[in-house]
Scaffold this active site. Sequence first.
Site, short mmCIF file in Angstrom:
data_model
loop_
_atom_site.label_atom_id
_atom_site.label_comp_id
_atom_site.label_asym_id
_atom_site.label_seq_id
_atom_site.Cartn_x
_atom_site.Cartn_y
_atom_site.Cartn_z
N TYR A 1 0.76 -65.05 0.67
CA TYR A 1 -0.50 -64.63 1.25
C TYR A 1 -1.66 -64.92 0.32
O TYR A 1 -1.47 -65.28 -0.84
CB TYR A 1 -0.46 -63.13 1.62
CG TYR A 1 -0.60 -62.17 0.46
CD1 TYR A 1 0.42 -62.00 -0.47
CD2 TYR A 1 -1.77 -61.44 0.29
CE1 TYR A 1 0.28 -61.11 -1.53
CE2 TYR A 1 -1.92 -60.54 -0.78
CZ TYR A 1 -0.89 -60.38 -1.68
OH TYR A 1 -1.03 -59.53 -2.73
N GLU B 1 -0.82 -57.46 -16.24
CA GLU B 1 -1.96 -57.29 -15.33
C GLU B 1 -1.89 -55.87 -14.78
O GLU B 1 -1.34 -54.99 -15.43
CB GLU B 1 -1.92 -58.37 -14.24
CG GLU B 1 -0.61 -58.39 -13.46
CD GLU B 1 -0.60 -59.42 -12.32
OE1 GLU B 1 -1.64 -59.97 -11.96
OE2 GLU B 1 0.50 -59.63 -11.77
#
Length: 285
Positions: free
Chosen positions: A36, A182
Amino acid sequence: MFDVDQVVHLNGRLVALGEASVPVLDRGFIYGDGVYEVVPVYVREPFRLPQHLARLAHSLAGVRMDNPHSDAQWEAIIRELISRQPFADQAVYLQITRGVARRDHSFPKGVAPTVFMMANPLPLPPREQVEHGVAVVTAVDNRWHRCDLKTTSLVGNVLLRQLATDAGAAETMLFRDGYLTEASASNVLVVRGGTVVVPPKDHHILPGITYDATIEFARAVGVPVVTRPVPQAEALAADELWLSSSTKEVLAITRVDGKAFGGGTPGPVFRKVWASFQRHKPQAR
Ligand code: PDD
C-alpha cells in the site's frame, strides 16, 4: 463512522464506499498479501507523487507482484479520485493485493490483482501537537526484516502502536539490537548539537517520503544532516527527537515513556525545520 457515499476506486471503477466489496478469498484478507501507499494531498495537489510511486514499485517488486499500472496511469486515476472528493486536503490510500484465489500460500497463477483506492480528509496534527509536541513509548522492534516494503501485513506495527495508545501516547519508538529503527507508523529523526542524525534507509525502516522531505527542508535552512546508525542510548540522550510521516508532517517528541524529554517542549531546531516544511509544502492558491 464512515461515509457510505464517499467515492472510492475499486479495480478500475469509481464506486460508492458502501457498494465497494472484495471477495473473502482475496489474499489481502486471507494473508495480508499486498502492498500500500499513503499519499498526502494539499489543495488537491499530491505531494511528491513520483517518490510515492517509486516506493510503490519497490514494494511491489519486493513482494514479487507486477505493477498493474504505469506511473502515468496511476497519476491519472489518483487525480480523478482526488477531483471527486468534496474536501481539498486529502490522504490518498491505495492498496494492491495478489488477488482472489483458493487458499494456498504459493502464488496463484493467472490471477488479476485487486486494486483499491480511497481519499480521506488529510488528518494533519492539531496546532497543540505542533506547539507542545507528542508523547511516545519505547519498545523492541520485533517486526520482520523487510520493513522497507510497505506491505499490508501490518499486525506487527498494529501491536506496537497499541502500546502507545494504551499509554495515552502518540507513537511507539522502536529499537532493534540496541539501535533506533523508526516508529510504528512514522520515521524518527534525532538532533544532536544542532545536527540532524537519521538512521540509514536499510531493510529495517520504511524509506519515508516525509523523512526525505524533512532532510531536504532542514538543509534548505542551513541545518546539517548526517545519516548513520543511532544507538538507543544516544537517541534517548539526544537534544531533540522528531517523528515524520505523510499525515504528521514533522512533530517534536516531548515525552518518552512517561517522562519529559528535551525540557518537555519542542526544540529550536524543530521550530526552524517545521517552519521550513510549511514554506516548502504546496500552498493554497
Ligand atoms: N505510515 N514508517 C512506517 C512504519 C510507516 O508506516 C510510515 C507511514 C512511515 C513514514 O512514511 P511517509 O513519510 O512516506 O509517510 C515510516 C503511513 C502514513 C500509514 O501507514 O498510514
